[in-house]
Design a protein around this motif. Structure first.
Motif, PDB file in Angstrom:
ATOM      1  N   LEU A 159       0.831  -1.207   0.000  1.00 53.50           N
ATOM      2  CA  LEU A 159       0.000   0.000   0.000  1.00 53.50           C
ATOM      3  C   LEU A 159       0.866   1.259   0.000  1.00 53.50           C
ATOM      4  N   PRO A 160       0.298   2.406  -0.411  1.00 59.49           N
ATOM      5  CA  PRO A 160       1.039   3.669  -0.312  1.00 59.49           C
ATOM      6  C   PRO A 160       1.520   3.907   1.119  1.00 59.49           C
ATOM      7  N   THR A 161       2.738   4.413   1.244  1.00 57.02           N
ATOM      8  CA  THR A 161       3.323   4.662   2.565  1.00 57.02           C
ATOM      9  C   THR A 161       2.699   5.903   3.192  1.00 57.02           C
ATOM     10  N   GLU A 162       2.305   5.760   4.429  1.00 58.90           N
ATOM     11  CA  GLU A 162       1.748   6.901   5.172  1.00 58.90           C
ATOM     12  C   GLU A 162       2.909   7.749   5.688  1.00 58.90           C
ATOM     13  N   ASN A 163       2.968   9.000   5.258  1.00 56.66           N
ATOM     14  CA  ASN A 163       4.102   9.868   5.584  1.00 56.66           C
ATOM     15  C   ASN A 163       3.768  10.795   6.750  1.00 56.66           C
ATOM     16  N   HIS A 164       4.557  10.695   7.824  1.00 59.34           N
ATOM     17  CA  HIS A 164       4.352  11.550   8.996  1.00 59.34           C
ATOM     18  C   HIS A 164       5.538  12.480   9.230  1.00 59.34           C
ATOM     19  N   ILE A 165       6.329  12.698   8.188  1.00 58.95           N
ATOM     20  CA  ILE A 165       7.468  13.607   8.299  1.00 58.95           C
ATOM     21  C   ILE A 165       7.111  14.912   7.593  1.00 58.95           C
ATOM     22  N   ILE A 166       7.244  16.002   8.300  1.00 54.91           N
ATOM     23  CA  ILE A 166       6.843  17.306   7.777  1.00 54.91           C
ATOM     24  C   ILE A 166       7.924  17.847   6.844  1.00 54.91           C
ATOM     25  N   GLY A 167       7.473  18.491   5.758  1.00 56.17           N
ATOM     26  CA  GLY A 167       8.428  19.146   4.856  1.00 56.17           C
ATOM     27  C   GLY A 167       8.321  18.624   3.438  1.00 56.17           C
ATOM     28  N   ASN A 168       8.607  19.520   2.473  1.00 55.19           N
ATOM     29  CA  ASN A 168       8.516  19.152   1.063  1.00 55.19           C
ATOM     30  C   ASN A 168       9.551  18.116   0.653  1.00 55.19           C
ATOM     31  N   ASP A 169      10.640  18.003   1.414  1.00 54.74           N
ATOM     32  CA  ASP A 169      11.685  17.048   1.058  1.00 54.74           C
ATOM     33  C   ASP A 169      11.185  15.608   1.082  1.00 54.74           C
ATOM     34  N   HIS A 170      10.067  15.371   1.765  1.00 52.17           N
ATOM     35  CA  HIS A 170       9.553  14.008   1.886  1.00 52.17           C
ATOM     36  C   HIS A 170       8.175  13.850   1.238  1.00 52.17           C
ATOM     37  N   SER A 171       7.830  14.757   0.333  1.00 47.50           N
ATOM     38  CA  SER A 171       6.540  14.649  -0.348  1.00 47.50           C
ATOM     39  C   SER A 171       6.495  13.449  -1.291  1.00 47.50           C
ATOM     40  N   TRP A 172       7.669  12.896  -1.619  1.00 45.81           N
ATOM     41  CA  TRP A 172       7.756  11.744  -2.518  1.00 45.81           C
ATOM     42  C   TRP A 172       7.397  10.430  -1.831  1.00 45.81           C
ATOM     43  N   VAL A 173       7.314  10.442  -0.509  1.00 47.06           N
ATOM     44  CA  VAL A 173       7.263   9.196   0.258  1.00 47.06           C
ATOM     45  C   VAL A 173       6.033   8.354  -0.062  1.00 47.06           C
ATOM     46  N   ARG A 174       4.857   8.974  -0.206  1.00 47.74           N
ATOM     47  CA  ARG A 174       3.603   8.214  -0.314  1.00 47.74           C
ATOM     48  C   ARG A 174       3.683   7.147  -1.403  1.00 47.74           C
ATOM     49  N   LEU A 175       4.022   7.539  -2.619  1.00 43.25           N
ATOM     50  CA  LEU A 175       4.123   6.567  -3.707  1.00 43.25           C
ATOM     51  C   LEU A 175       5.564   6.143  -3.970  1.00 43.25           C
ATOM     52  N   GLY A 176       6.524   7.030  -3.688  1.00 43.37           N
ATOM     53  CA  GLY A 176       7.922   6.714  -3.982  1.00 43.37           C
ATOM     54  C   GLY A 176       8.462   5.580  -3.136  1.00 43.37           C
ATOM     55  N   MET A 177       8.226   5.628  -1.816  1.00 44.31           N
ATOM     56  CA  MET A 177       8.716   4.559  -0.945  1.00 44.31           C
ATOM     57  C   MET A 177       7.967   3.260  -1.220  1.00 44.31           C
ATOM     58  N   MET A 178       6.672   3.377  -1.475  1.00 48.64           N
ATOM     59  CA  MET A 178       5.876   2.204  -1.857  1.00 48.64           C
ATOM     60  C   MET A 178       6.474   1.537  -3.095  1.00 48.64           C
ATOM     61  N   ASP A 179       6.802   2.339  -4.107  1.00 48.56           N
ATOM     62  CA  ASP A 179       7.324   1.790  -5.359  1.00 48.56           C
ATOM     63  C   ASP A 179       8.714   1.188  -5.172  1.00 48.56           C
ATOM     64  N   GLN A 180       9.541   1.815  -4.336  1.00 50.41           N
ATOM     65  CA  GLN A 180      10.874   1.269  -4.083  1.00 50.41           C
ATOM     66  C   GLN A 180      10.784  -0.102  -3.406  1.00 50.41           C
ATOM     67  N   LEU A 181       9.850  -0.249  -2.470  1.00 51.77           N
ATOM     68  CA  LEU A 181       9.678  -1.545  -1.814  1.00 51.77           C
ATOM     69  C   LEU A 181       9.181  -2.593  -2.811  1.00 51.77           C
ATOM     70  N   ILE A 182       8.263  -2.198  -3.685  1.00 46.55           N
ATOM     71  CA  ILE A 182       7.756  -3.122  -4.706  1.00 46.55           C
ATOM     72  C   ILE A 182       8.888  -3.565  -5.635  1.00 46.55           C
ATOM     73  N   GLN A 183       9.742  -2.613  -6.042  1.00 44.79           N
ATOM     74  CA  GLN A 183      10.889  -2.964  -6.888  1.00 44.79           C
ATOM     75  C   GLN A 183      11.796  -3.983  -6.214  1.00 44.79           C
ATOM     76  N   ARG A 184      11.899  -3.866  -4.908  1.00 40.92           N
ATOM     77  CA  ARG A 184      12.857  -4.678  -4.150  1.00 40.92           C
ATOM     78  C   ARG A 184      12.378  -6.113  -3.962  1.00 40.92           C
ATOM     79  N   LEU A 185      11.059  -6.317  -3.982  1.00 41.28           N
ATOM     80  CA  LEU A 185      10.519  -7.636  -3.658  1.00 41.28           C
ATOM     81  C   LEU A 185      10.530  -8.551  -4.879  1.00 41.28           C
ATOM     82  N   PRO A 186      10.978  -9.786  -4.709  1.00 39.73           N
ATOM     83  CA  PRO A 186      11.010 -10.717  -5.844  1.00 39.73           C
ATOM     84  C   PRO A 186       9.685 -11.444  -6.002  1.00 39.73           C
ATOM     85  N   SER A 187       9.173 -11.515  -7.235  1.00 41.01           N
ATOM     86  CA  SER A 187       8.064 -12.425  -7.502  1.00 41.01           C
ATOM     87  C   SER A 187       8.625 -13.841  -7.559  1.00 41.01           C
TER      88      SER A 187
END
Length: 499
Positions: A159-187
């Protein structure tokens, strides 16, 4: 009284029961079991409807509808395998091998093999692929005691990552961290990790928000997706002092934990390594350099607009992303898909020619598979049939190498469509069933429902109304069980057109 064994099931002709290899008794009506026994007795031979009525319903006056109902029930029991073949105006054939033995005698002295006709080679290959890919070998030396210890079998949703860090530097987290984890996992051969944009489609079908998800949304996500594992994450703390909370949802249990690290990508690696074990991968994950297209926040906005049906508003956003970063292959692919949907083949061709070499250069198999798929569609609708088939075969080869079950299904469905165009209807039917098998590996109800709808359309071309009704009934049953409202409406429209 004799007993029959077929497909790892034992059928008792006296008790009229079916028992699985694990000892579980299956729910079956007596008349349906009697019909099954008649088919097993004549395995490989055609059994007419008249013979079935005479042998099973000789004590009452009924019409042929009772046969159709029992055949439908048997196909549900033996789902995933074409066990019963319908021959229009002739009857039914039981295809799989059958062994009979007398229950009152030792099995070793009474086993005999029922004569059978050889399967067509392609049908046999499809059955082997569908059944073997969906089967997990049991290890009698180790029996897991909890659901968490059981390897995942089916689809995995991050699921999309719930971001609790304030600031524009982490606006990528919701879908970006989700996508990085998906890339990392092997089918694996038993489990497929769904790609980010497909997960967002699942959330839409489940009526779940793209942000601020909570535990109340999990049951509906399980229901519409058929997932075996759902991963929810929350990033909190502060830069260089991150904590990643996670919840791993299985259908009957959940596991919670928290990881700490000064590096957000190290947190992803740690969680991915833990999840890889649940997916049955015991090997250490190799280090990778992340290149997530979803770190561009504009892409998330464009996807949200597309899911809301606002293609005209999404297109300029996607175009802007591609112009500033041609290597954003997700944006490239979504733009190609949009242009094909509105029949702008020239623009689709332009971006295909740009994106496919980039995918090759970046060694991005996930996107290359999808680009081959859409390239096949482009070539097909522009009349370049041989090249279209070549593109699909290339995509399938890469999908197989990467255990990408979803696009093995989609590419196989595309091959079936090509076969329908050239009036190779028998081949098309086999390919649609093969695609359905891939959807079953992912336990994807939407994909399996769509496969049955495709098969109903094919049956109409074959002028086999009974087969068409069976396919629509199967599609309807899955859609009603999984609350796929859009598909229910589509099925009802098709059914009404037959009246």
């Amino acid at each position: 009284m004799p007993q029959y064994k077929t497909l790892d099931y034992t059928i008792d002709t006296k008790a009229l029961t079916i028992t699985s290899i694990s000892g579980d008794s299956l729910n079956i009506r007596p008349k349906t079991c009697q019909l099954l026994i008649v088919l097993l007795e004549k395995q490989g031979s055609v059994v007419s409807k008249g013979e079935l009525l005479e042998k099973v319903w000789n004590d009452t006056v009924v019409d042929e509808q009772v046969i159709f109902q029992s055949i439908k029930e048997l196909r549900k029991i033996f789902s995933g395998i074409e066990a019963i073949k319908t021959l229009p105006k002739q009857g039914y054939i039981w295809l799989p091998d059958v062994v009979m033995h007398e229950s009152s005698k030792p099995q070793s002295s009474s086993v005999r093999r029922v004569t059978f006709k050889p399967f067509p080679i392609l049908l046999l290959l499809i059955v082997v692929v569908v059944t073997s890919l969906g089967f997990i070998l049991s290890d009698n030396t180790h029996i897991p005691q909890t659901e968490d210890a059981i390897p995942v079998k089916g689809s995995v949703i991050v699921l999309p990552t719930e971001n609790h860090i304030i600031g524009n530097d982490h606006s990528w987290v919701r879908l970006g961290m989700m996508d990085q984890l998906i890339q990392r996992l092997p089918s694996t051969e038993q489990a497929g990790v769904l790609r980010t944009d497909y997960v967002l489609q699942v959330l839409e079908r489940a009526g779940a928000p793209f942000s601020q998800l909570d535990a109340s949304h999990i049951p509906s996500i399980f229901n519409v997706s058929g997932a075996d594992l759902i991963v929810a994450t929350k990033l909190s703390g502060s830069p260089f002092d991150y904590q990643l909370s996670y919840t791993l949802y299985r259908r009957k249990s959940q596991q919670k934990g928290v990881l700490f690290n000064k590096d957000s990508q190290a947190l992803i690696d740690e969680l991915a390594s833990m999840l890889a074990v649940q997916l049955g991968n015991r090997l250490p994950l190799t280090a990778i350099q992340y290149q997530s297209d979803f770190t561009d926040e504009m892409l998330g906005v464009a996807i949200d607009l597309r899911l809301e049906g606002k293609f005209e508003q999404a297109t300029p956003l996607l175009t802007s992303i591609v112009e500033s970063n041609p290597n954003n292959l997700t944006a490239q692919r979504l733009l190609i898909e949009t242009y094909l949907a509105i029949n702008n083949t020239e623009k689709a061709k332009e971006h295909l020619l740009q994106a496919m070499p980039i995918a090759n250069e970046l060694d991005n198999d996930n996107e290359l598979i999808r680009l081959k798929y859409f390239n096949g569609i482009y070539l097909f609708i522009t009349g370049q049939y041989l090249l279209a088939n070549q593109s699909v075969e290339e995509g399938l080869a890469i999908a197989r190498a990467n255990n990408d079950w979803l696009f093995q299904a989609h590419l196989t469905e595309l091959k079936a469509t090509f076969a329908m165009r050239t009036e190779k209807l028998a081949l098309a039917e086999k390919l649609f069933h093969e695609a359905r098998g891939y959807h079953q590996i992912l336990k994807c109800p939407l994909g399996e429902t769509q496969s049955w709808i495709f098969l109903s359309e094919l049956a109409a071309l074959q002028e086999e109304p009974e087969k068409q009704i069976i396919a629509l009934d199967n599609a309807f049953d899955i859609a009603i069980q999984r609350n796929l409202t859009n598909k229910l409406s589509e099925i009802e429209i098709i059914k009404n057109s037959l009246k």
